[in-house]
Design an enzyme around this catalytic site. Structure first.
Site, PDB file in Angstrom:
ATOM      1  CG  ASP B 227     -25.266   0.342 -32.558  1.00  0.00           C
ATOM      2  OD1 ASP B 227     -25.949   1.072 -33.299  1.00  0.00           O
ATOM      3  OD2 ASP B 227     -24.726   0.740 -31.517  1.00  0.00           O
ATOM      4  CE1 TYR B 373     -28.286   6.709 -33.318  1.00  0.00           C
ATOM      5  CE2 TYR B 373     -28.564   6.143 -31.009  1.00  0.00           C
ATOM      6  CZ  TYR B 373     -27.842   6.059 -32.188  1.00  0.00           C
ATOM      7  OH  TYR B 373     -26.687   5.324 -32.225  1.00  0.00           O
ATOM      8  CG  HIS B 429     -20.665  -1.350 -29.696  1.00  0.00           C
ATOM      9  ND1 HIS B 429     -21.861  -1.649 -29.085  1.00  0.00           N
ATOM     10  CD2 HIS B 429     -20.977  -0.677 -30.827  1.00  0.00           C
ATOM     11  CE1 HIS B 429     -22.847  -1.169 -29.818  1.00  0.00           C
ATOM     12  NE2 HIS B 429     -22.347  -0.572 -30.875  1.00  0.00           N
TER      13      HIS B 429
END
Lengths: 458, 460
Positions: B227, B373, B429
Site C-alpha cells: 500500500d 492522499y 492486499h
C-alpha cells in the site's frame, strides 16, 4: 493486397463505424415504460392512501442526546498551516459553527419556523412522502400548481423563503402559485426504500403519483441538484402531466454534447456565448475542477452504507460534511476563505436547520444511497438522461453553479422558452430567493402563454 | 509538383516533427528531484530533542470509558437494502456484530499489553516525533543481521506486522542471515506525529524514512512495504539507491503511458504477456478499470477533502470501524462482497481488526492519515514525476491475486529494472496481516538473491 488498398479498407470501415455511431448519437430513443414498484414494507393491498397532517416535533431525548454529543465532540484536527478550505472543511470555521449550535441555536424556536407551513404525509407506493403544501390567499388570479424538489445535501428547508414569494401575487403577473414542496424518498421525513432500485426515474413516478393523489393531473415542476434530475426524468417519462419544467441545474450528458464540448476547445464560441467561454474553457481546468469537487459523489455512488454510519453518529461530522458543500457550492473561490464565505450569504441558524433535518430524521445514510441508485448500469441504461424534454422548459443558470452552454441545451431542451443568467451559486433558492422566485414567475408566464396558445387546458 | 503541394507537404512535415518531439517528451525520463529537508513539526528547530526515547502505549481510563460510552450510545444503523450484502458498502448487520464484540468481549487492557510486546521508540526526524517498533533477533546464532525497514499503509498500521516480525527476526535453518526489523508508523498515522504544514506526500515520506534509518545507525538497509508502504519504498529505491540494499514490495505496479499502451496491444494476445492462469487478473481491461472505479471512491474523497470526512470518522468509533473494516473485506477477497458476514473470519479475528481500528481511534489520527492522499496527489508532487524514474536497486515483487491491481513482470521491468525475484500468491492486499508466513518466506527468498547480487557486485 497492396498497402494502400489495406489502408483504404481500414478507413472505409472506420468511416462506416463512425457514421453508424453518429447516427445513433443523433437519434433519441423513445422513453422507457417503468413498472410501478412497491418500495416499503407491508402489504400493498392494505396501503393507507389518506393524506395526514404533519407537524415536526422532536422528542426532548433527541435534543438532550444531541447536546451531549455536541459538547463532547472529540477535538478537531487543526487545519494545516496557511490552509483555508483547500483540504475540506476548515475546523476553525467548524468550531465557530458548533459553538453557535451549542450556545445560540434554539431548536424549539426553529421547530416553530418549520411548522409555519402546512405539512402532510401520504403513502405512495409503500413510502410515506412528506411535503409542504401552501395555497395562496383568496385571489381572483389564476392559481397554478407547482411541485418543487430539493437535492443533496439540501432539503425542503431551502424553499422556506421562496414559498411566500411564489404564493403572493406579483403586480405584473396574472397568475400565482400553489406550491407543493416535497422531500425525496430517503430524505428528511420521507421514508426510504427498503429494496434497491429507487433511481431518479422511479422517484419521478412516485412524485407523479403524489401529485395525482393531491388532485393534480397537470402541474408545473421546479428543481435543482437531484430535484432537477428527478424532475427531468418526470418530464421525459410523463410529459402528459407536466405543464412546464423550470430547472436551476440544466445539464446535458449526451455523447453529442461531449463531442461539441471538445470541438469547442478549438472554436469556443461555436456553442458557448463569448462572455461565458471562461466558464467552460480551458477544458482541462474544468475537468480538474470537477475532479477536485466530486470525491463525495464517487464515494456515495459506490459505498454509501459505509460512509453513512459515521455521518449518522456524529452531529459535528454531519455538519462538516454538509456545510462544506455550502462553502464551495455557493462559490468555488470561497475555498480560499477561512470563513468559507458562509456568513456572507447565509445565517448559521438557517444552515443548521438543514443539518438538523438530516440529524433528527437519521436520513443521511439513506439520502446518500440515491447516488448509488443513480450512477449504475440499471438506471443509466434507461437513457432518460439523454432523451429530449419536449415540455416547455426554462433553464436558470447561476454563475457559480455547474454551467451548460447555450449550444448544448437544445439537445435536451428543444422547447426551451426561457434561458437566464444570474449571480448566485448552487443553492439558488436558499441563497437568492428573490431573484430565484422572480425567474420562476417570468418563466412560468412564458409557459402559460405557450400552453394557452396550444389550447392546453390547465 | 505545384507550389501548393510543396507548401502543404512542408506544413505537414513540420507538424509531424513537432509531434515527434512532443511524443518523445512523453517518454522522457525525468531527473531525480532535489528534496528540501522540510521541518514538518510544530516545535522550533532549536528546541527539538534529538534523542531516541523508549515508548509504551498507555491509554488513560477516560479514553476507554469515553469509547465504551460512544459504542453503547451509537445511533441505530440503517439496515441494508433487501438482498444486499456488501455491495453498497459495509453491511450494518455485520457491523452490529462487530460493535457488539467490541463492546462486550474486546479487552483494551489486554490488547495494550499485546501491542506493547515489541520494543517501541520515538525519535524526532525533521521535526516530527516518529514512532517505531525496533526488534533485533534475540539469538542470531552466527547469522548476518540485516536491517529491514517495514512500512504499512492505509487503513493499516504497525499492527499488521505483529505476526510477521517474529518470523523475520528468528533465524532459519539453511539461511545465513536474519533480520533486524524497524517498523515505524507513517507520519500522521498512529503514534507518529503529523506534519503541521502542507507538503508531506509519499516522496517526502521517503526522505523522512531514509533520515530515520540513518539516525538509527543504518547507512544501508533493506526495505519492505505494501500500500502506501510500497509507494514510499519505491520512491526510496529511486531517490536513495546508495542506501537501499534491496526493495521488497507487495504492491509493485506500473502505470505509465508506455505500459498502458502495451496493455492495450497485449489485450489481443494476452498469453504473450502472462501465462494463462494470470490472464484473468489483467483482462478484460474495461472490467478491471470498472472495478477500480467501484473501489476508489474513498481515495477520490481523501485526495480532495480529507479534513471534511475526517471530522465524522474521528468522532464516531462505529463510523470509523465501518470505514476501515470495509477495506479488509473487499481488498482481501472481492468475492467476500457477496457475503453478509463479509468473509472476515476466514482470515482474521475481530480482535486483530479492532486492534488496528483502535490505533486510529486512540491517537485521533484518521484525518491526518487521509491527508497523505491529498499531499501525494497534489499538483506539486505530481510534477516531480518520480513515478517515471526507474528503480535500479535489487527489487522483489510479491504479487497477490486479490490485490487491487496486477502488474506482470514484463511491464514492471520498465520501472523496476533490477527485479531479482517475482512471485504470485493467492491472497489479498494486506499480505503481512493475512498471510505472514507466505510473505516472510518470500522476503527471505528474495533477500537471499539480493545478498548474492551484492556479493557478485563486490567480487566483480
Amino acid at each position: 493486397m497492396g498497402a494502400l488498398q489495406k489502408l483504404f479498407i481500414i478507413f472505409a470501415v472506420l468511416a462506416i463505424f463512425v457514421g453508424y455511431r453518429l447516427n445513433n448519437l443523433l437519434q433519441p430513443s423513445p422513453p422507457p415504460k417503468l413498472e410501478e414498484k412497491w418500495w416499503g414494507r407491508g402489504d400493498p393491498a392494505g396501503e393507507d392512501k389518506s393524506i395526514r397532517t404533519f407537524k415536526v416535533h422532536v422528542a426532548d431525548e433527541v435534543l438532550k442526546d444531541l447536546k451531549y454529543r455536541l459538547s463532547h465532540a472529540r477535538p478537531f484536527t487543526p487545519p494545516l498551516e496557511g490552509i483555508q478550505q483547500q483540504y475540506g472543511m476548515n475546523t476553525n470555521l467548524l468550531k465557530e459553527i458548533v459553538d453557535f449550535w451549542t450556545t445560540k441555536y434554539n431548536w424549539r424556536e426553529r421547530e416553530k419556523l418549520f411548522n409555519q407551513y402546512p405539512q402532510y404525509l401520504t403513502s405512495i407506493q409503500g413510502l410515506d412522502i412528506h411535503y409542504i403544501h401552501v395555497k395562496p390567499k383568496a385571489t381572483n388570479l389564476k392559481v397554478v400548481p407547482l411541485l418543487m424538489l430539493h437535492g443533496w445535501p439540501g432539503s425542503v428547508r431551502e424553499f422556506f423563503d421562496v414559498i411566500p414569494l411564489l404564493t403572493t401575487p406579483q403586480t405584473d403577473k396574472n397568475f400565482v402559485f400553489e406550491v407543493i414542496v416535497a422531500a425525496i424518498p430517503g430524505y428528511g421525513f420521507s421514508q426510504p426504500a427498503v429494496r434497491p432500485g429507487l433511481s431518479p426515474a422511479h422517484a419521478a413516478m412516485i412524485f407523479k403519483n403524489l401529485m395525482k393523489r393531491l388532485g393534480f393531473d397537470r402541474f408545473y415542476i421546479q428543481g435543482g441538484d437531484f430535484g432537477a434530475i428527478i424532475l427531468q426524468n418526470l418530464a421525459v417519462l410523463y410529459p402528459e402531466v407536466v405543464l412546464g419544467f423550470h430547472s436551476n441545474m440544466c445539464t446535458v450528458h449526451t455523447p453529442l454534447s461531449y463531442l461539441k464540448t471538445m470541438v469547442g476547445a478549438v472554436w469556443p464560441t461555436l456553442f458557448t456565448k463569448a462572455e461565458h467561454v471562461e466558464r467552460v474553457y480551458p477544458l482541462w481546468e474544468s475537468f480538474v475542477h470537477r475532479l477536485r469537487e466530486t470525491g463525495y459523489l464517487h464515494l456515495q455512488a459506490t459505498k454509501p452504507d459505509t460512509l453513512g454510519v459515521a455521518l449518522n453518529d456524529s452531529p459535528v461530522g454531519l455538519a462538516a460534511y454538509i456545510l462544506e458543500k455550502f462553502t464551495t457550492g455557493t462559490n468555488i473561490s470561497h475555498q480560499s476563505r477561512e470563513d468559507g464565505g458562509l456568513k456572507q450569504y447565509y445565517d448559521y441558524a438557517d444552515l443548521l436547520d438543514n443539518v438538523m433535518l438530516y440529524w433528527i430524521t437519521g436520513s443521511m445514510p439513506t439520502a446518500v444511497r440515491l447516488y448509488s441508485e443513480t450512477f449504475n448500469k440499471n438506471f443509466m441504461s434507461l437513457g432518460t438522461g439523454r432523451m429530449p424534454v419536449q415540455v416547455p422548459s426554462a433553464c436558470a443558470r447561476f454563475r457559480n453553479d455547474f454551467y451548460t452552454s447555450d449550444g448544448l441545451l437544445k439537445e435536451i431542451f428543444p422547447n426551451l422558452l426561457h434561458l437566464s443568467d444570474h449571480e448566485g451559486g448552487h443553492f439558488a433558492a436558499f441563497q437568492v430567493p428573490d431573484v430565484f422566485s422572480r425567474d420562476v414567475f417570468v418563466a412560468i408566464e412564458k409557459f402559460e402563454n405557450f400552453n394557452s396558445n396550444l389550447g392546453a387546458k390547465t | 509538383m505545384s507550389y501548393a503541394c510543396l507548401i502543404v507537404t512542408a506544413i505537414v512535415v513540420i507538424i509531424l516533427l513537432k509531434l515527434v518531439n512532443k511524443i518523445r517528451n512523453l517518454f522522457k525520463i525525468p531527473a531525480v528531484p532535489y528534496l528540501e529537508e522540510t521541518w514538518w513539526g510544530p516545535r522550533d528547530k532549536s528546541e527539538e530533542d534529538d534523542s531516541i526515547k523508549p515508548f509504551t502505549i498507555n491509554i488513560s481510563d477516560e479514553v476507554i470509558e469515553d469509547l465504551q460510552h460512544r459504542l453503547k450510545k451509537a445511533r441505530p444503523f440503517i439496515p441494508p437494502l433487501e438482498g444486499i450484502q456488501q455491495q453498497y458498502g459495509l453491511n450494518t448487520n455485520l457491523l452490529n456484530k462487530i460493535v457488539e464484540f467490541w463492546r462486550t468481549e474486546y479487552n483494551w487492557k489486554e490488547r495494550e499489553t499485546f501491542l506493547n510486546k515489541f520494543p517501541q521508540f520515538v525519535v524526532s526526524v525533521q521535526g516530527l516525533r516518529l514512532h517505531y517498533i525496533h526488534v533485533k533477533p534475540e539469538n542470531p546464532e552466527g547469522r548476518k543481521v540485516l536491517p529491514l525497514l517495514l512500512l504499512h499503509g492505509w487503513p493499516g498500521s504497525v499492527r499488521e506486522f505483529y505476526d510477521i516480525i517474529p518470523m523475520l527476526t528468528t533465524p532459519r535453518p539453511g539461511c545465513n542471515f536474519v533480520f533486524e526489523v524497524i517498523a515505524p508508523s507513517l507520519p500522521g498515522y498512529g503514534f507518529s506525529e503529523a506534519a503541521v504544514r502542507p507538503g508531506l506526500g509519499a516522496i517526502q515520506a521517503a526522505l523522512l524514512f531514509k533520515n530515520l534509518m540513518i539516525k538509527l545507525g543504518f547507512p544501508k538497509f533493506y526495505i519492505q512495504g505494501g500500500d502506501w508502504g510500497a509507494i514510499i519504498i519505491h520512491h526510496m529505491g529511486t531517490l536513495f539507491p546508495e542506501q537501499i540494499l534491496g526493495l521488497h514490495s507487495n504492491m509493485c505496479s506500473v502505470n505509465s503511458l508506455k505500459s498502458n499502451i502495451k496493455l492495450f496491444f497485449y489485450s489481443f494476445w494476452p498469453t504473450l504477456l502472462v501465462s494463462p492462469e494470470h490472464v484473468h487478473k489483467i483482462y478484460p481491461r474495461l472490467a478491471k478499470l470498472a472495478n477500480l472505479v467501484l473501489e476508489t471512491g474513498y481515495m477520490h474523497l481523501q485526495a480532495t477533502k480529507p479534513d471534511t470526512v475526517g471530522v465524522a470518522l474521528n468522532d464516531s468509533p462505529v463510523g470509523l470501524a465501518a470505514y476501515i473494516i470495509e477495506k479488509f473485506i473487499t481488498w482481501t477477497n472481492p468475492a467476500w462482497k457477496e457475503l453478509e458476514d463479509g468473509g472476515l473470519t476466514k482470515k482474521y479475528t475481530y480482535t486483530a481488526l479492532l486492534d488496528n481500528v483502535m490505533i486510529y481511534w486512540i491517537t485521533n489520527s484518521i484525518t491526518t492519515s487521509m491527508r497523505l492522499y491529498a499531499e501525494t496527489m497534489s499538483a506539486a508532487n505530481r510534477t516531480l514525476q518520480v513515478d517515471s524514474i526507474p528503480v535500479t536497486v535489487p527489487t522483489a515483487a510479491a504479487r497477490f491475486t486479490y490485490d487491487l491491481t496486477y502488474s506482470p513482470t514484463v511491464l514492471l521491468k520498465e520501472k523496476f529494472q533490477n527485479i531479482v525475484h517475482a512471485s504470485d500468491y493467492d491472497a489479498g492486499h494486506f499480505a503481512a496481516f493475512e498471510e505472514p508466513k507466505i510473505l516472510s518466506d518470500d522476503i527471505f527468498t528474495a533477500v537471499e538473491k539480493m545478498e548474492l547480487f551484492h556479493k557478485n557486485q563486490h567480487s566483480s
